[in-house]
Design an enzyme around this catalytic site. Structure first.
Site, PDB file in Angstrom:
ATOM      1  N   GLY A   1       0.776  -1.230   0.000  1.00 53.15           N
ATOM      2  CA  GLY A   1       0.000   0.000   0.000  1.00 53.15           C
ATOM      3  C   GLY A   1       0.811   1.284   0.000  1.00 53.15           C
TER       4      GLY A   1
ATOM      5  CD  GLU B   1       1.088  -8.720   2.100  1.00 54.10           C
ATOM      6  OE1 GLU B   1       1.519  -9.882   2.242  1.00 54.10           O
ATOM      7  OE2 GLU B   1      -0.104  -8.431   2.164  1.00 54.10           O
TER       8      GLU B   1
ATOM      9  CB  CYS C   1     -17.598   0.521 -27.771  1.00 53.76           C
ATOM     10  SG  CYS C   1     -16.998   0.253 -29.429  1.00 53.76           S
TER      11      CYS C   1
HETATM   12  C1  PLP Z   1      -2.781  -5.596  -3.528  1.00 58.04           C
HETATM   13  C2  PLP Z   1      -2.124  -6.145  -2.349  1.00 58.04           C
HETATM   14  C3  PLP Z   1      -0.802  -5.793  -2.045  1.00 58.04           C
HETATM   15  C4  PLP Z   1      -0.020  -4.800  -2.842  1.00 58.04           C
HETATM   16  O1  PLP Z   1      -0.594  -3.543  -2.848  1.00 58.04           O
HETATM   17  P1  PLP Z   1       0.264  -2.304  -3.408  1.00 58.04           P
HETATM   18  O2  PLP Z   1      -0.705  -1.170  -3.307  1.00 58.04           O
HETATM   19  O3  PLP Z   1       0.589  -2.642  -4.831  1.00 58.04           O
HETATM   20  O4  PLP Z   1       1.454  -2.162  -2.555  1.00 58.04           O
HETATM   21  C5  PLP Z   1      -0.214  -6.390  -0.965  1.00 58.04           C
HETATM   22  N1  PLP Z   1      -0.872  -7.270  -0.189  1.00 58.04           N
HETATM   23  C6  PLP Z   1      -2.140  -7.634  -0.449  1.00 58.04           C
HETATM   24  C7  PLP Z   1      -2.795  -8.611   0.443  1.00 58.04           C
HETATM   25  C8  PLP Z   1      -2.811  -7.080  -1.527  1.00 58.04           C
HETATM   26  O5  PLP Z   1      -4.070  -7.438  -1.773  1.00 58.04           O
END
Ligand code: PLP
Length: 421
Positions: free
Chosen positions: A230, A272, A341
């Site tokens: 995130g 992550e 479209c």
């Molecule tokens: C989408 C997602 C991420 C990565 O999100 P980013 O905004 O690309 O950093 C990490 N962990 C989980 C569980 C996700 O669903």
């Protein structure tokens, strides 16, 4: 302040286009590697720190292999993503399997690979046990609900479909402990594309406090806290990039107060991130096919929202550079469109650009995450190629353009002749 830069000249790009026609995505290996190293360096105080790259952001095994070489693991949430990781030689506890509404066969595959399974719901404990057996190490996804304000893309945590409630998380770990599991981690993710470092420091604090409570209450030991992804990127020129060193310092401070002081160390910190890792280092390259003047000026590209859905999906801003016109005044207002479209198939609305000509090459920035990955075939659109600008300046195709045969591969034309209507 960020300036929007491009890792190739107009001439280099023209040469690339000669061997791979537009549209395509191109990724900058050197910048991706530098960025990966910076992140790892920022958190070097935490022994066991690991970034599990969110494969969904750029699900290309060549990119995953580069990131694995830099020491990243993979965060997967589906069977194909698990296969991509395995093919990039990322297996075992280098995979976090963070999925929701999970089909049994995906748990089975995650188990086979020895991935760390991150449960999304208390009911998944029994489901996992029945379909794949319980693993040696397990993680639960916490949803702090009203305790934490969400943001635009992810919404309010209490309305989000993800994770265990506070009450459930205590029950969940108790049940898992009673089933004999001894190795535990905890996860949460409450932000998406967030540029405020404080947000991630608070997220870590929430998890550290919860770990302290859970440890005391249940007499279990936590090996890691995963604060999710995130981290945002500055899509707009002039936006300030997020400083991972500030995040790291803030988290370290909370770690000392809540983990170290409570005798809960060592605790590994996991992340992550997807977007933050590759987002700024991927570009969608397209050609101006048509210029149309009606009630507005429209610049029609040979790319469409099937190549990059974010502007149509979230009204997201993606910066656009017109090659060779960088020094011309951006004095003409355009809607930059694709050919679907669907009236929201627009890369930009009311964007000031230099006066365009047919055949101009445009580069759409920050398409390196959730770009090609979100591609689709609606309206008969074929997915574009992915190229990699290697560190030595050479360009390698890491995914070819889809063909019409690919598009029709799931149809049995032979049956058509006998199909009576
Ligand atoms: C989408 C997602 C991420 C990565 O999100 P980013 O905004 O690309 O950093 C990490 N962990 C989980 C569980 C996700 O669903």
């Amino acid at each position: 302040m960020t300036q929007k830069t491009i890792p190739f000249s107009e001439k280099q790009l023209a040469a690339i286009i000669e061997s791979c026609p537009t549209p395509f995505h191109i990724y900058d290996e050197q910048k991706i590697r530098e960025n990966a190293r910076n992140l790892i360096r920022a958190f070097s105080w935490n022994e066991g720190f690991r970034e599990y790259f969110a494969v969904k952001a750029a699900p290309n095994p060549f990119i995953i292999k580069i990131l694995a070489a830099e020491g990243f693991g993979c965060d997967c949430s589906s069977l194909p993503e698990l296969i991509i990781s395995e093919r990039a030689e990322v297996t075992g506890e280098n995979i976090m399997f963070t999925s929701n509404d999970t089909p049994a066969e995906e748990f089975v595959e995650a188990q086979r690979l020895g991935a760390i399974i991150n449960l999304d719901d208390i009911s998944h404990i029994d489901y996992l046990e029945e379909c794949a057996g319980l693993p040696e190490i397990i993680c639960c996804r916490y949803n702090p609900g009203p305790l934490k304000k969400g943001n635009m893309i992810i919404g309010h945590p209490e309305e989000a479909k993800y994770g265990f409630t506070r009450e459930q998380i205590f029950d969940g770990y108790r049940i898992l402990r009673n089933k004999g599991i001894r190795r535990f981690g905890i996860h949460t993710m409450v932000a998406s594309n967030e540029l405020d470092p404080q947000y991630f420091i608070e997220t870590a604090e929430i998890l550290f406090s919860l770990i302290a409570e859970l440890t005391k209450y249940l007499n279990i030991r936590f090996e890691f806290a995963n604060i999710g992804g995130g981290l945002g990127i500055p899509y707009r020129p002039g936006q300030q990039p997020i400083d991972v060193n500030i995040i790291s310092e803030g988290i370290r401070n909370r770690y000392d107060a809540l983990i170290e002081k409570n005798g809960l160390a060592p605790l590994k910190l996991f992340m992550e991130c997807g977007r933050y890792i590759t987002g700024p280092y991927g570009y969608l390259v397209a050609n101006v096919l048509h210029l149309k003047e009606t009630y507005k000026n429209f610049a029609g590209l040979d790319a469409c929202m099937a190549n990059l859905m974010r502007p149509a999906l979230y009204g997201a801003y993606h910066h656009i550079t017109v090659m060779g016109r960088e020094n011309e005044p951006a004095d003409t207002l355009y809607d930059v469109t694709g050919s679907l479209c669907e009236n929201n198939d627009k890369f930009a609305i009311d964007r000031k650009l230099p006066k365009l000509s047919i055949g101009d090459i445009v580069v759409i920035h920050d398409a390196g995450a959730h770009g090609h990955a979100m591609g689709f075939n609606y309206n008969g659109k074929l997915r574009s190629a992915e190229l990699l600008l290697r560190e030595d300046g050479k360009v390698e195709m890491i995914r070819r353009t889809e063909t019409i045969d690919d598009y029709f591969a799931t149809l049995d034309w032979g049956k058509m002749a006998d199909f009576k209507v």
